[in-house]
Design a protein around this motif. Structure first.
Motif, PDB file in Angstrom:
ATOM      1  N   ILE A 344       0.834  -1.199   0.000  1.00 38.69           N
ATOM      2  CA  ILE A 344       0.000   0.000   0.000  1.00 38.69           C
ATOM      3  C   ILE A 344       0.871   1.253   0.000  1.00 38.69           C
ATOM      4  CG2 ILE A 344      -1.710   1.322   1.315  1.00 38.69           C
ATOM      5  CD1 ILE A 344      -2.745  -1.376   2.399  1.00 38.69           C
ATOM      6  N   ASP A 345       1.872   1.265   0.880  1.00 39.35           N
ATOM      7  CA  ASP A 345       2.757   2.428   1.009  1.00 39.35           C
ATOM      8  C   ASP A 345       4.201   1.954   1.154  1.00 39.35           C
ATOM      9  OD1 ASP A 345       3.979   4.828   1.463  1.00 39.35           O
ATOM     10  OD2 ASP A 345       3.154   5.127   3.475  1.00 39.35           O
ATOM     11  N   PRO A 346       5.001   2.023   0.097  1.00 39.75           N
ATOM     12  CA  PRO A 346       6.398   1.563   0.165  1.00 39.75           C
ATOM     13  C   PRO A 346       7.221   2.272   1.234  1.00 39.75           C
ATOM     14  CG  PRO A 346       5.711   1.866  -2.106  1.00 39.75           C
ATOM     15  CD  PRO A 346       4.623   2.437  -1.253  1.00 39.75           C
ATOM     16  N   ALA A 347       6.778   3.439   1.681  1.00 39.51           N
ATOM     17  CA  ALA A 347       7.526   4.176   2.703  1.00 39.51           C
ATOM     18  C   ALA A 347       7.043   3.848   4.114  1.00 39.51           C
ATOM     19  CB  ALA A 347       7.399   5.676   2.450  1.00 39.51           C
ATOM     20  N   ALA A 348       6.249   2.794   4.264  1.00 39.24           N
ATOM     21  CA  ALA A 348       5.635   2.489   5.557  1.00 39.24           C
ATOM     22  C   ALA A 348       6.654   2.201   6.645  1.00 39.24           C
ATOM     23  CB  ALA A 348       4.684   1.306   5.413  1.00 39.24           C
ATOM     24  N   ARG A 349       7.811   1.640   6.294  1.00 29.89           N
ATOM     25  CA  ARG A 349       8.818   1.312   7.313  1.00 29.89           C
ATOM     26  C   ARG A 349       9.342   2.564   8.011  1.00 29.89           C
ATOM     27  NH1 ARG A 349      10.148  -3.980   7.164  1.00 29.89           N
ATOM     28  NH2 ARG A 349      10.057  -5.098   5.161  1.00 29.89           N
ATOM     29  N   GLN A 350       9.299   3.711   7.319  1.00 27.36           N
ATOM     30  CA  GLN A 350       9.808   4.951   7.902  1.00 27.36           C
ATOM     31  C   GLN A 350       8.743   5.707   8.713  1.00 27.36           C
ATOM     32  OE1 GLN A 350      10.773   4.164   4.419  1.00 27.36           O
ATOM     33  NE2 GLN A 350      12.378   3.188   5.671  1.00 27.36           N
ATOM     34  N   SER A 351       7.511   5.211   8.720  1.00 24.24           N
ATOM     35  CA  SER A 351       6.449   5.863   9.477  1.00 24.24           C
ATOM     36  C   SER A 351       6.603   5.558  10.965  1.00 24.24           C
ATOM     37  CB  SER A 351       5.088   5.366   8.996  1.00 24.24           C
ATOM     38  OG  SER A 351       4.902   4.003   9.362  1.00 24.24           O
ATOM     39  N   PRO A 352       5.978   6.330  11.857  1.00 21.74           N
ATOM     40  CA  PRO A 352       6.050   6.034  13.291  1.00 21.74           C
ATOM     41  C   PRO A 352       5.606   4.610  13.620  1.00 21.74           C
ATOM     42  CG  PRO A 352       5.157   8.229  12.966  1.00 21.74           C
ATOM     43  CD  PRO A 352       5.255   7.608  11.595  1.00 21.74           C
ATOM     44  N   MET A 353       4.528   4.132  12.978  1.00 22.26           N
ATOM     45  CA  MET A 353       4.075   2.770  13.249  1.00 22.26           C
ATOM     46  C   MET A 353       5.056   1.761  12.688  1.00 22.26           C
ATOM     47  SD  MET A 353       2.008   0.774  14.740  1.00 22.26           S
ATOM     48  CE  MET A 353       0.901   2.029  15.357  1.00 22.26           C
ATOM     49  N   GLY A 354       5.657   2.061  11.533  1.00 25.08           N
ATOM     50  CA  GLY A 354       6.660   1.163  10.961  1.00 25.08           C
ATOM     51  C   GLY A 354       7.855   1.015  11.867  1.00 25.08           C
ATOM     52  N   ARG A 355       8.300   2.119  12.449  1.00 24.89           N
ATOM     53  CA  ARG A 355       9.445   2.056  13.367  1.00 24.89           C
ATOM     54  C   ARG A 355       9.081   1.316  14.647  1.00 24.89           C
ATOM     55  NH1 ARG A 355      10.062   7.377  11.285  1.00 24.89           N
ATOM     56  NH2 ARG A 355       9.038   8.310  13.108  1.00 24.89           N
TER      57      ARG A 355
END
Length: 397
Positions: A344-355
């Protein structure tokens, strides 16, 4: 919506509307509605007789069918009801019961499939046959409450910009609980604001038995999509809000939604299971995609809303992962949900929830009922769910 806009709405009346036109509500409900862009107004009595078509798809629900139809023809003043039962080649007594109801009630029509076509085709065939000003899709195992058709028609007749109206639904198993039928007012949600709230929350706040649509609105963009069998209702509501305003009936119950062992959501979509939640997440995201590539693509903020939905749905997939770590669920399909979030969002790992999920992965799963480091986030997750359901019940969003 900006904070300045929210402040202005909270302490001022919409243009052209008098305070006398708004029914008394609790202060919290009134301010919350205005802050989110809604307009509260008094209900108006129905003038004349209005035709409402009710499509009743039925597959092996013969034991519920008569009660369903009875609810549609009892205590619905000012309504000329057309009931279209579409039997999808049932193997029980559904068709026999439908034919008997047709003989007893002139308002009942029956469409009988020679082969089973599935629920989406069944829905669309019934909707295509509707001739009323307004239309309701009501599963044969559900019911409407007394006056439900009248209350919805009142709002739709008084507010021409509204394409869809809904209230609350009562969930039950066997005995029908008492329903609230004394109308206290309406909320009119501008379609774009309602759509924005859905992009921000990501959740479907409307089931199906409590919804009545303006038939002309439905005709303007077509029926249910065969490629979204699990989230067809959600996509339909999103599509409607892209072209029309949305109405909510305050403090009333519009329908009864029956829970039983052969509910379609349980049998076909694994509702309540991890796999069911994964399917639901996937198809809700697909719903946003098809709406903003279809009827919603011309909205002035279409790109902004799609990006908001992207962040929301990706975060929700990771929230399931985070909560499963907090509860020490070893059999949870962590990688599958994480892959969906990144799709859905390739940048999800860098989001607060991803971290946050990355930290949980490094610490691993402890054999405890709840991880002591993650107890507060898990409680916060549950609290957010409760508040979301409370808001839905009070103001519809």
């Amino acid at each position: 919506m900006s904070e300045d806009r929210m402040f202005s709405l909270a302490f001022s009346q919409p243009e052209g509307k008098s305070r006398r036109n708004a029914p008394k509500q609790g202060l919290v409900i009134t301010l919350l509605t205005k802050m989110l862009g809604g307009r509260i107004r008094k209900a108006c009595p129905l003038q004349g007789v209005h035709r409402v078509s009710v499509v009743v798809p039925c597959y092996n629900y013969g034991r519920f069918l008569r009660q369903c139809v009875t609810s549609l023809i009892t205590d619905q003043p000012g309504i000329d009801v057309e009931i279209i039962i579409v039997d999808d080649k049932s193997t029980d007594n559904s068709l026999e019961t439908a034919r008997q109801l047709q003989r007893e009630e002139p308002c009942v029509k029956v469409i009988a499939h020679e082969t089973n076509q599935g629920h989406i085709a069944t829905y669309n065939e019934g909707l295509d046959a509707a001739t009323g000003d307004y239309v309701l899709l009501l599963s044969a195992d559900d019911l409407v409450t007394p006056g439900a058709l009248t209350r919805a028609a009142e709002l739709l007749a008084a507010e021409p910009s509204v394409g869809l109206v809904y209230g609350n639904a009562i969930h039950f198993h066997d005995t029908l609980p008492q329903s609230r039928t004394d109308q206290s007012g309406w909320i009119i949600w501008p379609g774009n604001d309602w759509l924005s709230l859905r992009c921000k929350s990501g959740y479907n706040v409307v089931a199906s038995p409590e919804v009545i649509m303006r038939t002309s609105t439905l005709r303007s963009f077509g029926g249910y999509r065969a490629d979204l069998p699990h989230a067809g209702d959600f996509e339909m509501w999103l599509r409607t809000s892209a072209v029309a305003d949305i109405g909510f009936l305050l403090n009333v119950d519009q329908a009864y939604h029956r829970h039983h062992t052969s509910n379609m959501n349980k049998v076909d979509f694994s509702s309540g299971t991890t796999n069911g939640r994964f399917i639901d997440l996937s198809q809700r995201w697909q719903s946003f995609q098809v709406v903003f590539s279809g009827v919603g693509r011309g909205l002035h903020n279409a790109a902004e809303l799609l990006e908001l939905a992207r962040k929301t749905m990706s975060r929700q997939a990771l929230e399931h992962v985070s909560y499963a770590y907090a509860r020490g669920k070893r059999d949870f399909p962590y990688k599958r949900f994480e892959a969906l979030a990144l799709e859905i969002d390739p940048a999800a790992r860098q989001s607060p929830m991803g971290r946050a999920v990355a930290r949980r992965e490094r610490l691993g799963i402890l054999p405890l009922p709840i991880h002591p480091l993650w107890a507060l986030p898990a409680i916060a997750f549950r609290l957010a769910e409760y508040l979301r359901r409370w808001r839905r019940g009070k103001i519809g969003v």
